[in-house]
Every structure is written in C-alpha cells, then in structure tokens.
Motif scaffolding. Structure first.
Motif, PDB file in Angstrom:
ATOM      1  N   LEU B 361      80.821  69.670   2.704  1.00  0.00           N
ATOM      2  CA  LEU B 361      81.171  70.338   1.447  1.00  0.00           C
ATOM      3  C   LEU B 361      80.657  69.544   0.249  1.00  0.00           C
ATOM      4  N   ASP B 362      80.600  68.212   0.397  1.00  0.00           N
ATOM      5  CA  ASP B 362      80.118  67.373  -0.694  1.00  0.00           C
ATOM      6  C   ASP B 362      78.639  67.571  -0.989  1.00  0.00           C
ATOM      7  N   LEU B 364      76.606  70.372  -0.070  1.00  0.00           N
ATOM      8  CA  LEU B 364      76.166  71.726   0.278  1.00  0.00           C
ATOM      9  C   LEU B 364      74.795  72.068  -0.286  1.00  0.00           C
ATOM     10  N   LEU B 391      77.172  78.903  -4.080  1.00  0.00           N
ATOM     11  CA  LEU B 391      77.669  77.707  -3.406  1.00  0.00           C
ATOM     12  C   LEU B 391      79.191  77.673  -3.401  1.00  0.00           C
ATOM     13  N   ALA B 392      79.774  78.087  -4.519  1.00  0.00           N
ATOM     14  CA  ALA B 392      81.239  78.089  -4.606  1.00  0.00           C
ATOM     15  C   ALA B 392      81.819  79.053  -3.572  1.00  0.00           C
ATOM     16  N   ARG B 395      81.539  77.572  -0.163  1.00  0.00           N
ATOM     17  CA  ARG B 395      82.524  76.502   0.005  1.00  0.00           C
ATOM     18  C   ARG B 395      83.865  77.106   0.422  1.00  0.00           C
ATOM     19  N   THR B 399      85.781  76.616   4.123  1.00  0.00           N
ATOM     20  CA  THR B 399      87.127  76.041   4.206  1.00  0.00           C
ATOM     21  C   THR B 399      88.044  76.995   4.962  1.00  0.00           C
TER      22      THR B 399
END
Lengths: 313, 522
Positions: B361-362, B364, B391-392, B395, B399
C-alpha cells in the motif's frame, strides 16, 4: 449434419435467391416506369409493393425512389435486397465451419459492401446497384457450385434456392396478372428473369401471351421457369429423404411439391392462362407449405432448450 | 528517401530488434535488411492489403458486440531457436506441474496436506468447483490446451506472467497471421527458415481423440462447443472446427439423456464422445452451475462423471490459473516434479500477510495490481500510470479484499518495432505460446500469439484493451551433424506432358472476315 446448420444453408439459398430476384424485378420495373410516360407512378408502385409482400400505408403518393428505399435498401427488412444479403451473411456466420471459406468470404465481402449501396444508388443509379447485386449473387452461386460437395448441405442450399425461385417467379407473374394483363408487359417479365434472349430463340421471335406464360411457367430447359425450379426442389427432397418405399413418397414436402408440379405439368398453357391468378396463388401457398414441412421434418427439433429451475429436484 | 526507422529511439524495455541504436541483433538482420530499403509508402500499401484481407475473411473479434478486425502489425516478431528451446521446456514443465496439481486438489489433496499450498488459497478460489471432484479423466489429462502468458523483462529473460488453463483463446490468429504474412512479405519468408504452425488443428484433434472415454467404439466423435456467433472468439471456434473437420455445436444442438450426450442432426441423434468446449464453467451445465444458462447442456457434468463424455478442458481448471495460486507454481514444480522452474515468475506480493499488504500500500504507484480471477486485462491498475483518485480506489479495494488481488513489480515489457502511422516505433509486446497435452506428450506450438500494445508507452496488450498482434516466427535450429538434411527423392525423369488440346482454328476465318470488312469500308 446438424439441424441448425442445415437450416442455415437452406436459408442462405433462399436469401441469396431473394436478393437476386428482387434486384431483377425492381431493375426492370423501375426502368419501365421511367421509360413509359403514361404509367401512373403511384399505382404502379403500390402494385409492385403489394405483390412483393411489403405493402405501404403511406398516404403520400409513392415514387420510384421510395420503392427503391423500401425494397432495395432497407437493411431491417429481410425481403429487401440489402436486408436479404445481410440475412444470408448472418446465416453463413453461424455455419462457418461448414460453408466453404471461399463462399463465406464472398458473402462477407458483399456484406461489407452494403453500406456503400446507398451511395452507389445515388452516384451511379439504381441500375448499377442492381447489376452489382446480380453479379455478387452469381459469384456466390458459382463458388457454391465449384466448392461444395454434393452432400446434404448442398441439397439444402439448392432446395432453399429453388423454393425461393418458385415463390419469386409466382410473385413476378402476379405483377402481370394484377395489373389486368397489360402492364407490365410480358416483355418486362421475360427481361426480369433474364429470359428474353432465350425466349426469342425458342419461339423464333413471336411474342404472344400464351408463349410467354408457357415459357415462364412450363419450360423444361430454362432454369428460372417455375416448372424447372419445382423439379429441382423435388429432386433435392428425394435425395434428402430416406429411400422410396413401395407406395408414394416418404415426406410431406415431397407430396406438396409433387402435387404442385403435376398441376402445372399436365395442364395446357391456355388453361393456365385462363386461371392465372388462381395458379399463382396456389404456387405461393405451395412455397409456404413446403417451407413449413421442411422445417418440421429437418430443422424443428432444434428449439432453444429452456431450463426451468423449479424442475430441479 | 524517407527512412522507416527515422527517429527510432530505444525504449525503456528490452528492444528485441536492436542491441544498440541502428545495430540489429543477429536474429533480426534479414528482416531489418528487407525493411530498410522499403519506403513508408511501400510498407503502407502492404499493410492495407493485409487489413483488407482480414476484413474480407471475417478474421475479427467482437468488442462490445461490434465485430472488428484484429489489427495485425506488419513487422513480425522473431525468436531464435535457442531462446525457443527454453520457452518450450519451461511451458511444458509448467503444464506438467499444473496437471499434477489439479489431479491432486480434485483427488487426494497431498499438496494441501504437505502444506505447500495453504488450503485456504484453494478453497477460496472462485474457480475451485467441488462439482468437479471425483471426475477422473480417462487418460489423466485435464489441461488439453493451455496458453501461458510470457513477457521478456528488461534483461531479455522470459518470465511467466500468468497461466491460462481454462479456455485460452488466440491460436486462430497465430495461424491466420502466418497465412496473411506469407502473402505480403514473401521475400523475408524465402530467406528465413521459419517453423510452421499449421499443424495445430491436427495436433489438437489427436489430443481430443486420445481423451475420449474408454467405452467409445470406433472413431470417437469430437465436437467444438461455442456460445454462438456473438461471442468475441467465435471466429476462432469456427476456424478450429473447420480445420479439424468436426461439428461446431451450440448448447441447443446437444441433448443429454441417461448420461449420454448426443447432437441433433438431420438424421436424428448422434452420439458425442468429446466436447472441446469454449464456454466458461459457470455456463456449462444449468444443473450444476448457473440455472439461467441457455448456452450449456443440462446434465453434462454428470455424463462426464459417469465417464460417458469427456469435457476438454476439464471443469474446475480455473483453480490452477488463479493469480494467487500463480505465486505458488514454482513450489508446485519442485513438489511434484522435483525440478527447478525453467521459466521464472514475475516478482509478486501475496497480500494476505498484513505486513506485505502494508508494504504494498505504501508503494502502490510503482507496482501493478491485478484481480486474481480477471482475464482480458480487465481491472489491471498500473501504478505509475494511474491517477491519484484511481490509486485511492485501489487502496480501498485491496484493504477490503486482500484475497482478491495480487501486486507485481512493473516489468517494462520488451519492445518490437511496429508500424505506427508511416514510421516504425518501438511498442511493448508479450507472448502467449499454446501447448496441447495428449496424455503422452505436451507439444508447444512453435510461435504463439504476440500481442502488442499500440498506444505509446502502454503496457496492457489485451485485444479487449485495443491491442494488436504480430506474427511470431520461431527460427528453425541450424541443422547439426546429428541431424542430416532430409533426403528428397529426385523426381523421376518423364517426358513432358502433352499440350492442352487447342480449340478449332480461328486464324484463317478471322483474316477473311477482316478482309471482308476492310473491303466494305473502302
């Protein structure tokens, strides 16, 4: 052979023949309408449309251009030239592993040329367009003849073509019968079938109604006569049917066709001419009955299976 | 003269034609020498001929219901004999391992017991079908046809990107591309020894026949089952059926009664032994899967279980090409075959582990994220080319459902010159070789489908994402001393055949008639 494929081949035969015959009929009739200054355009157009089974309820007077649009260029109507070619191609697409690739390519290239049809009509006139259609149909018939084995598939294709030919010839003759026998003339009819020259040679130039009707209905040698088309359809059916038993014929379609053929064969031309409208109606009925009988016998088993979920125990 | 290669700049990936600017690699020397003197107009004309031929023959795929030609680039991709040997061995090895894995998970489950693959990975796969458990194929083959997607990384090494062991498509384009290219670039064909691809249908037919149920008497009947003309790969289904000389059937042509499958023909019902299906599992049998499917045949799966019919590829194969399982394939190769993988994977992160997920996630924006059961390039997000909003969203999805996704290093795919406008430009390509397993041998078709991403810099090559294709040439190995040149018998000496019969003489009559005309006009 799969029933679905057999049905596709049968319909390729019908649609291609329909496209060709419609193009021939339109070509000659429109030409005559333009050439004859006394013709009532509206009435002639209505007669033509109704005979072709595409009646129009337009209140405005019909023009030749409108007829071309309806019977020539309407892609949504499988009875128009363009629509029939598109439908033939769609059928071939579903039977691509059976139709020879040369035939497929011919149909597909024709289909790809259809969007230009409108432009072709506008730029070069209807005659050029109909000429192109006849040529494409001839190429297809030639390829079928040259590349298909004379197996079941071939018989279904030729059966479809012949049935359609009988139907279209009957409609063509109806244009004559309905107009009271004067317009369009027998000359026009013979031209529509591409039979003009061969007719002249056969009857040494004498053009009277009796001979013309005899030729278009009964000639044994001319491949577009109704009799010839009926005979070819009959022979296809007998190839397809199981071997003859001791009595009569095996299938309904054979029975219907045979009755129709003998009805023509053993009546003289004069007798036929007297009752032309009745004879033609009978022929059109024959075509739809044969179509029904063939579908029932060979294709109908293939209906889409609907799975009812409640039935799962 | 305009040079086709004018302003050709080497891209970020491995350039397959050029080792350095203007210096073609040995493999590509002949091709380069042929293309170099051509003007862009020459090549443009040939490219048009190529496109027209495809359109007329209806070599198309349907995208959102519209038929379009599959764009074929005129510059072929060439693979040297040595490079191909590695691909061939690697692909065959992978299929062997996946076959063993499928037999295991739908059987004893040793691999799960040994802990090589966590049970959770298998049972959570969307394509693990319990319905398939206990169906034992007659000759042990579940993956009759496979397509393994390969890429070449920055150093030119072939790596596996994904496996396709359900219904891989694209092989028809391999055959048609070759046929079309030999018409438009005959001079290169003459000077290069390219391994032929046209034997594929007969190979496939042999494998399908070999898979027929044991009870079948005589020649087994094979059919190709297609969803219908509106399917995007319909062209391929028809081509394969035609070239194998078997029936192309739709679900409504088949009936299944008493665990026997038959097709409806004009002469009644005919028994079917092997179904090469091009329909997804979910649509195959409304009794077992989607009850609303009208594409399949009710009762098919039970007929297969009863050993009356063979379904190829087997039902439930999807568990083996799940993209999370992909990360375990090197381990499977070691576990089942005791060998080291010939072809490496692309570095991939399994997101089930919290630390790995956090790490991914860091960063991506430097990775590629893929859904595990997607195909056709759907749902792939390339971090470096994505917007912040995209990207958001990714993410959030990762998750929420870490099992549904994998993350990979962004490989700069290798590049091959491609005709763009009227110049050649480097474009990214991948490679899908096709393998056929007949139970005794896995044969890999020498060539395969090279797909090319046509927009500049694009990395997704799928045809459904606007990609094109290239003909793929595998060069024949130079004949070693062990392999003598095949001896051809010299043609027997024969007298020349007689001339064709002439028609009746025309010359004298013609002369006379012309004279007559000449006389009249005087």
């Amino acid at each position: 052979m799969l029933s679905r494929i057999a049905e596709s081949l049968y319909w390729i035969g019908r649609y291609v023949e329909r496209a060709e015959d419609t193009a021939r009929i339109l070509d000659v009739h429109l030409h005559q309408m333009l050439a004859d200054p006394w013709v009532a355009e509206d009435a002639a157009c209505r007669a033509l449309l109704s005979v072709m089974g595409t009646p129009s309820d337009d209140v405005t007077p019909l023009s030749a251009a409108r007829v071309v649009t309806l019977l020539g260029l309407d892609i949504a109507n499988p009875s128009s030239v363009v629509g029939a070619l598109a439908a033939a191609r769609e059928n071939a697409r579903g039977a691509r592993e059976t139709v020879s690739s040369e035939m497929w390519e011919c149909l597909n290239a024709t289909w790809l040329g259809l969007p230009d049809a409108q432009a072709r009509v506008e730029q070069q006139g209807v005659h050029a367009f109909f000429g192109w259609v006849r040529e494409r149909c001839a190429v297809l018939a030639g390829l079928a003849d040259a590349t298909m084995s004379r197996d079941e598939g071939w018989h279904f294709l030729v059966l479809g073509r012949s049935v359609e030919r009988v139907d279209m010839s009957a409609r063509l003759l109806s244009t004559h019968a309905r107009a009271g026998g004067s317009i369009p003339s027998w000359l026009t009819l013979l031209r529509s079938c591409g039979a003009w020259e061969t007719f002249l040679r056969t009857y040494r130039g004498s053009l009277d109604d009796r001979h013309a009707a005899e030729f278009l209905l009964l000639d044994r040698l001319f491949p577009r006569s109704v009799f010839a088309a009926l005979s070819i359809a009959e022979s296809c059916l007998s190839e397809l049917a199981p071997g003859p038993g001791r009595a009569g014929v095996a299938t309904d379609a054979q029975r219907i066709l045979g009755r129709s053929r003998t009805n023509l064969e053993f009546r003289g031309a004069d007798e036929l001419l007297d009752d032309l409208a009745g004879v033609l109606d009978g022929l059109e009925r024959t075509c739809s009955q044969v179509n029904e009988a063939v579908s029932r016998r060979y294709f109908r088993q293939t209906s889409a299976v609907t799975w009812v979920s409640e039935a799962v125990a | 003269m305009a040079d086709l290669f004018e302003d050709y700049r080497l891209g970020p990936g491995w350039d397959e034609m050029f080792a350095a600017a203007g210096m073609p690699r040995e493999t590509y020397e002949t091709l380069h020498a042929t293309l170099q003197p051509l003007s862009s107009a020459d090549l443009g004309v040939r490219a048009d001929v190529l496109a027209r031929a495809f359109l007329d023959q209806g070599i198309t795929f349907a995208l959102k219901g519209i038929e379009r030609p599959f764009p074929l680039d005129i510059v072929p991709r060439i693979i040297a004999a040595g490079e191909w040997a590695v691909v061939e061995a690697g692909v065959a090895q992978r299929i062997r391992a996946l076959e063993a894995f499928l037999a295991d998970v739908y059987g004893a489950g040793e691999v799960l017991a040994a802990g090589v693959v966590p049970r959770s990975v298998v049972v959570t796969s969307a394509h693990f079908h319990r319905e398939a458990a206990g169906i034992v194929p007659h000759n042990g083959v579940r993956v009759h046809v496979a397509g393994v997607d390969l890429v070449r990384d920055e150093a030119g090494t072939f790596r596996v990107l994904e496996d396709n062991v359900r219904v891989p498509s694209g092989v028809s384009y391999v055959m048609e591309n070759r046929r079309a290219m030999s018409h438009v670039l005959p001079e290169v064909f003459a000077s290069t020894r390219i391994r032929p691809v046209e034997s594929y249908p007969s190979q496939l037919l042999r494998a399908l026949r070999a898979a027929a149920p044991g009870g079948a008497t005589g020649e087994p009947t094979v059919v190709v089952l297609t969803p219908g003309v509106h399917n995007s790969a319909y062209f391929e289904h028809a081509l394969l059926a035609r070239e194998m000389g078997v029936e192309l059937v739709e679900g409504r042509d088949l009936i299944c009664a008493g665990n026997r499958v038959a097709m409806r023909t004009t002469a009644g019902e005919q028994r079917v032994d092997v179904i090469y299906r091009r329909i997804d599992d979910e649509f195959l049998d409304p009794v077992q899967f989607r009850t609303d499917s009208i594409l399949g045949v009710a009762g098919l799966l039970n007929a297969a279980r009863a050993g009356q019919v063979t379904i190829a590829n087997a039902v439930g194969n999807g568990v083996a090409d799940d993209k999370l399982l992909y990360t375990y394939v090197p381990d499977l190769i070691r576990f089942y075959l005791g060998e080291d993988p010939v072809l490496p994977n692309v570095e991939t992160y399994r997101l089930a582990d919290r630390d790995v997920l956090a790490h991914v996630l860091d960063r991506l924006d430097t990775l590629v994220v893929k859904p595990v059961d997607g195909s056709g390039g759907a749902g792939i997000v390339i971090g470096s080319q994505a917007t912040d909003a995209e990207l958001a969203e990714v993410r959030a999805r990762l998750t929420r459902d870490p099992r549904g996704w994998i993350a990979q290093r962004e490989v700069k795919l290798s590049m091959v010159p491609t005709l763009i406008g009227n110049r050649l430009r480097p474009r990214h390509v991948d490679l899908r070789p096709f393998a056929v397993n007949d139970g005794t041998q896995i044969s890999v078709l020498p060539g395969g489908l090279t797909r090319v991403a046509l927009p500049e810099g694009a990395l997704v090559v799928n045809s459904s994402q606007g990609g094109g294709s290239k003909d793929t040439w595998v060069l024949a190995a130079p004949l070693g001393p062990a392999e003598p040149v095949p001896v051809r018998r010299p043609a027997p000496q024969a007298d020349p055949a007689p001339r064709p019969d002439p028609g009746p003489g025309v010359t004298s009559a013609q002369e006379q008639q012309q004279q007559q005309q000449g006389g009249a006009s005087c």
